[in-house]
Scaffold this active site. Structure first.
Site, PDB file in Angstrom:
ATOM      1  N   ARG A 213      -8.930  -0.075   3.996  1.00  0.00           N
ATOM      2  CA  ARG A 213      -8.009   0.933   3.468  1.00  0.00           C
ATOM      3  C   ARG A 213      -6.666   0.300   3.134  1.00  0.00           C
ATOM      4  O   ARG A 213      -5.924   0.829   2.279  1.00  0.00           O
ATOM      5  CB  ARG A 213      -7.798   2.051   4.498  1.00  0.00           C
ATOM      6  CG  ARG A 213      -8.966   3.009   4.671  1.00  0.00           C
ATOM      7  CD  ARG A 213      -8.590   4.151   5.606  1.00  0.00           C
ATOM      8  NE  ARG A 213      -7.263   4.639   5.257  1.00  0.00           N
ATOM      9  CZ  ARG A 213      -6.230   4.685   6.107  1.00  0.00           C
ATOM     10  NH1 ARG A 213      -6.367   4.278   7.344  1.00  0.00           N
ATOM     11  NH2 ARG A 213      -5.060   5.158   5.706  1.00  0.00           N
TER      12      ARG A 213
ATOM     13  N   ASP B  13       3.219  -0.340  12.617  1.00  0.00           N
ATOM     14  CA  ASP B  13       2.019  -0.866  11.964  1.00  0.00           C
ATOM     15  C   ASP B  13       1.731  -2.322  12.334  1.00  0.00           C
ATOM     16  O   ASP B  13       0.705  -2.872  11.910  1.00  0.00           O
ATOM     17  CB  ASP B  13       2.143  -0.750  10.444  1.00  0.00           C
ATOM     18  CG  ASP B  13       1.833   0.653   9.942  1.00  0.00           C
ATOM     19  OD1 ASP B  13       1.402   1.492  10.756  1.00  0.00           O
ATOM     20  OD2 ASP B  13       2.015   0.908   8.740  1.00  0.00           O
TER      21      ASP B  13
ATOM     22  N   CYS C  38      -5.708   7.701   9.439  1.00  0.00           N
ATOM     23  CA  CYS C  38      -6.096   7.127  10.724  1.00  0.00           C
ATOM     24  C   CYS C  38      -5.802   8.099  11.869  1.00  0.00           C
ATOM     25  O   CYS C  38      -4.802   8.819  11.857  1.00  0.00           O
ATOM     26  CB  CYS C  38      -5.353   5.819  10.973  1.00  0.00           C
ATOM     27  SG  CYS C  38      -5.875   4.460   9.921  1.00  0.00           S
TER      28      CYS C  38
ATOM     29  N   LYS D 196       0.831  -1.208   0.000  1.00  0.00           N
ATOM     30  CA  LYS D 196       0.000   0.000   0.000  1.00  0.00           C
ATOM     31  C   LYS D 196       0.863   1.254   0.000  1.00  0.00           C
ATOM     32  O   LYS D 196       0.677   2.164  -0.822  1.00  0.00           O
ATOM     33  CB  LYS D 196      -0.914   0.010   1.235  1.00  0.00           C
ATOM     34  CG  LYS D 196      -1.711   1.309   1.421  1.00  0.00           C
ATOM     35  CD  LYS D 196      -2.560   1.267   2.660  1.00  0.00           C
ATOM     36  CE  LYS D 196      -1.793   1.572   3.922  1.00  0.00           C
ATOM     37  NZ  LYS D 196      -1.589   3.049   4.117  1.00  0.00           N
ATOM     38  N   ASN D 197       1.815   1.326   0.917  1.00  0.00           N
ATOM     39  CA  ASN D 197       2.599   2.547   1.062  1.00  0.00           C
ATOM     40  C   ASN D 197       3.479   2.815  -0.150  1.00  0.00           C
ATOM     41  O   ASN D 197       3.621   3.961  -0.591  1.00  0.00           O
ATOM     42  CB  ASN D 197       3.443   2.471   2.338  1.00  0.00           C
ATOM     43  CG  ASN D 197       2.582   2.514   3.593  1.00  0.00           C
ATOM     44  OD1 ASN D 197       1.482   3.042   3.577  1.00  0.00           O
ATOM     45  ND2 ASN D 197       3.080   1.935   4.670  1.00  0.00           N
TER      46      ASN D 197
ATOM     47  N   ARG E  75       0.656  13.598  13.779  1.00  0.00           N
ATOM     48  CA  ARG E  75       1.411  13.211  12.585  1.00  0.00           C
ATOM     49  C   ARG E  75       1.743  14.487  11.818  1.00  0.00           C
ATOM     50  O   ARG E  75       1.202  14.756  10.741  1.00  0.00           O
ATOM     51  CB  ARG E  75       0.600  12.235  11.729  1.00  0.00           C
ATOM     52  CG  ARG E  75       0.127  11.025  12.521  1.00  0.00           C
ATOM     53  CD  ARG E  75      -0.867  10.180  11.755  1.00  0.00           C
ATOM     54  NE  ARG E  75      -0.225   9.308  10.790  1.00  0.00           N
ATOM     55  CZ  ARG E  75      -0.892   8.453  10.011  1.00  0.00           C
ATOM     56  NH1 ARG E  75      -2.217   8.371  10.088  1.00  0.00           N
ATOM     57  NH2 ARG E  75      -0.256   7.681   9.163  1.00  0.00           N
ATOM     58  N   PRO E  76       2.608  15.319  12.373  1.00  0.00           N
ATOM     59  CA  PRO E  76       2.875  16.635  11.774  1.00  0.00           C
ATOM     60  C   PRO E  76       3.565  16.520  10.423  1.00  0.00           C
ATOM     61  O   PRO E  76       4.204  15.521  10.103  1.00  0.00           O
ATOM     62  CB  PRO E  76       3.794  17.300  12.808  1.00  0.00           C
ATOM     63  CG  PRO E  76       4.465  16.160  13.513  1.00  0.00           C
ATOM     64  CD  PRO E  76       3.435  15.065  13.568  1.00  0.00           C
ATOM     65  N   VAL E  77       3.412  17.587   9.639  1.00  0.00           N
ATOM     66  CA  VAL E  77       4.050  17.636   8.321  1.00  0.00           C
ATOM     67  C   VAL E  77       5.156  18.684   8.305  1.00  0.00           C
ATOM     68  O   VAL E  77       5.573  19.124   7.233  1.00  0.00           O
ATOM     69  CB  VAL E  77       3.013  17.940   7.216  1.00  0.00           C
ATOM     70  CG1 VAL E  77       2.006  16.812   7.105  1.00  0.00           C
ATOM     71  CG2 VAL E  77       2.302  19.271   7.481  1.00  0.00           C
ATOM     72  N   ASP E  78       5.640  19.065   9.475  1.00  0.00           N
ATOM     73  CA  ASP E  78       6.647  20.117   9.528  1.00  0.00           C
ATOM     74  C   ASP E  78       7.940  19.719   8.824  1.00  0.00           C
ATOM     75  O   ASP E  78       8.609  20.562   8.214  1.00  0.00           O
ATOM     76  CB  ASP E  78       6.935  20.513  10.983  1.00  0.00           C
ATOM     77  CG  ASP E  78       7.460  19.356  11.814  1.00  0.00           C
ATOM     78  OD1 ASP E  78       6.762  18.332  11.894  1.00  0.00           O
ATOM     79  OD2 ASP E  78       8.568  19.467  12.378  1.00  0.00           O
ATOM     80  N   LEU E  79       8.318  18.428   8.877  1.00  0.00           N
ATOM     81  CA  LEU E  79       9.531  17.991   8.190  1.00  0.00           C
ATOM     82  C   LEU E  79       9.388  18.141   6.679  1.00  0.00           C
ATOM     83  O   LEU E  79      10.331  18.537   5.987  1.00  0.00           O
ATOM     84  CB  LEU E  79       9.867  16.547   8.547  1.00  0.00           C
ATOM     85  CG  LEU E  79      10.368  16.295   9.966  1.00  0.00           C
ATOM     86  CD1 LEU E  79      10.617  14.806  10.176  1.00  0.00           C
ATOM     87  CD2 LEU E  79      11.639  17.083  10.245  1.00  0.00           C
TER      88      LEU E  79
ATOM     89  N   ARG F 143      -3.957  10.020   4.237  1.00  0.00           N
ATOM     90  CA  ARG F 143      -2.757  10.792   4.543  1.00  0.00           C
ATOM     91  C   ARG F 143      -1.784  10.772   3.376  1.00  0.00           C
ATOM     92  O   ARG F 143      -1.070  11.756   3.115  1.00  0.00           O
ATOM     93  CB  ARG F 143      -2.084  10.235   5.801  1.00  0.00           C
ATOM     94  CG  ARG F 143      -0.853  11.019   6.205  1.00  0.00           C
ATOM     95  CD  ARG F 143      -0.328  10.620   7.558  1.00  0.00           C
ATOM     96  NE  ARG F 143       0.866  11.394   7.901  1.00  0.00           N
ATOM     97  CZ  ARG F 143       0.850  12.636   8.373  1.00  0.00           C
ATOM     98  NH1 ARG F 143      -0.303  13.258   8.545  1.00  0.00           N
ATOM     99  NH2 ARG F 143       1.970  13.260   8.668  1.00  0.00           N
TER     100      ARG F 143
END
Length: 471
Positions: free
Chosen positions: A445, A350, A150, A56-57, A155-159, A126
């Protein structure tokens, strides 16, 4: 020649040659609505062989990567799951042509002209946030809503955003105004090579910055990257001049030369989390099953833990594993063990929920520590409804085995997220009586026809849609 790859971009045009009948990608992969449930009668004994779907990923990242390329890209072994449907919908909404046929996907992004992604589409997954890198690199600007997915903690997106700034972009997060990220190239043209060190080896940030850097002008150096994104890269997978594009595969540092890119053909690697889930299914039901295709090195952490518990695991062929927990074969019953999640090559977050379900059936008590996400213990409450004895404290849990108070019995439970839902299926297979799982859309999913695959192995699991109540 290696069979699977995670990230393939050709530097010369790819010419599609598939003659199979093509259809527009369907939006209903498994006929699931919000009222559909799984009904499991246990305890089950499994046997036989199961086929593992594509990752999936990896699929989500590769679908986004097609936005970097002119011409068509052909992906093989793409799983037919709702997250893939959602990503295909995002690409289509941007103007890409997306077709599916015979387990493959053909994407042509030449018609993409939009730089703003539909907010409702972004809320579904996501992985949709992957498109920020390719769109920014290709058009010099992008507007993307914050991603969904989920609810397992922060789960920040700052990076992602800081990395894109290092490549010459101006990035603004308007969380209060509209919850969107607005970005544009500072030079008014496009991204430029740069140097960026990730504070944490984030998979999402690594993939996003790899895609952006592959189209940037100049050389980019990324440090402390997520190795899981590139664990399968091998020099004989790619075209001869591939290593002129990216160097450092298999290490925590990548050097990327930006170039014009063309469509590719790639076979998606088998999903290591799905393979691992079926390995745990064999263990929790004290059964023996085989599975393929599996890349053993991608599940080595789990092999070590199941072996520690007492399971017998053998490699029958290059990509075939057999897992046995049959009491007559393994001797004593399975023993408990502890885990602490961490980035690859550590124990996968996971798999934490599925392992927790297994530990309730082992002898002894175990400590489960979650160090990746801060809210990934909601499945413990659902397992407790099945008479599991678990004590949770923040991001840790003590799991008491069957000799210390856990005795799984069927009951109605709710899947709160993807992997937590998978843990409930596993527990239902081991529990006495009937387990009913609600909200299975979360499970689907990331698992392709998991009920059908379990039925083939001998499980008594049904997909049911309750009849509407007439008032």
């Amino acid at each position: 020649m290696a069979l699977f790859c995670n990230f393939t971009i050709f530097q010369k045009p790819f010419v599609p040659s598939c003659s199979s009948q093509k259809t527009q990608f369907s939006n209903t992969p498994q006929n699931t609505n919000q009222d559909t449930i799984f009904k499991i009668k246990g305890p089950a004994t499994l046997s036989g062989h199961v086929t593992i779907s594509g990752s999936k990923n990896s699929s989500l990242a590769l679908l986004a990567a097609t936005l970097c390329c002119s011409g068509s890209s052909l992906l093989h072994n793409v799983p037919n799951i709702s997250d893939i449907q959602a990503m295909a919908s995002i690409l289509s909404s941007l103007g890409a042509k997306v077709e599916s046929f015979d387990g493959k996907m053909m994407i042509n992004s030449d018609g993409v002209g939009k730089v703003e992604v539909d907010s409702e589409e972004m809320k579904k997954i996501r992985g949709g946030f992957f498109v920020i890198g390719p769109l920014l690199a290709r058009f010099g600007e992008v507007v993307v809503a914050l991603p969904g997915g989920c609810d397992i903690g922060k789960r920040p997106v700052d990076l992602h955003l800081r990395g894109l700034r290092a490549l010459g972009s101006v990035v603004e997060l308007r969380q209060v105004q509209d919850g969107k990220v607005w970005a544009h190239a500072a030079n008014g043209k496009g991204l430029v090579g740069g140097r960026f060190q990730l504070d944490y080896p984030s998979v999402g940030a690594t993939a996003t910055l790899m895609m952006a850097a592959s189209m940037a002008d100049g050389i980019t150096v990324l440090l402390n990257v997520a190795k899981v994104m590139i664990e399968g890269i091998s020099t004989d997978v790619f075209v001869p001049d591939y290593w002129a594009l990216i160097k450092g595969a298999g290490t925590d540092t990548l050097v990327i030369w930006g170039k014009s890119l063309y469509g590719s053909e790639c076979v998606i690697r088998p999903d290591r989390i799905e393979a691992s889930t079926f390995m745990i299914a064999a263990a929790i039901t004290r059964s023996c099953i085989s599975m393929s295709p599996v890349i053993p090195s991608s599940v080595s952490c789990l092999i070590d833990k199941l072996s520690e518990a007492g399971c017998k695991i053998s490699q029958l062929d290059q990509h075939i594993l057999r897992v046995s927990a049959v009491p007559a074969y393994v001797g004593d019953d399975l023993k408990s063990f502890g885990i602490k999640t961490s980035p690859f090559p550590g124990f996968p977050t996971d798999l934490q929920p599925q392992i927790m379900a297994l530990l309730t059936t082992c002898n002894g008590s175990s400590l489960v520590e979650e160090s990746v996400f801060d809210n990934r213990m909601t499945h413990a409450r659902e397992l407790q409804k099945l008479s599991a004895r678990i004590q949770v404290s923040k991001s840790s849990a003590v799991v008491f085995g069957k000799d210390e108070g856990s005795s799984l019995c069927g009951s109605p439970v709710t899947a709160r997220d993807l992997r937590g839902g998978a843990s409930l299926i596993l527990a239902g297979l081991a529990a006495k009586g009937t387990t009913v799982i609600l909200k299975i859309e979360h499970i689907e999913r990331g698992y392709e026809k998991i009920d059908t695959k379990l039925q083939i192995l001998g499980a008594d699991i049904e997909r049911l849609t309750p009849l509407p109540v007439l008032l």
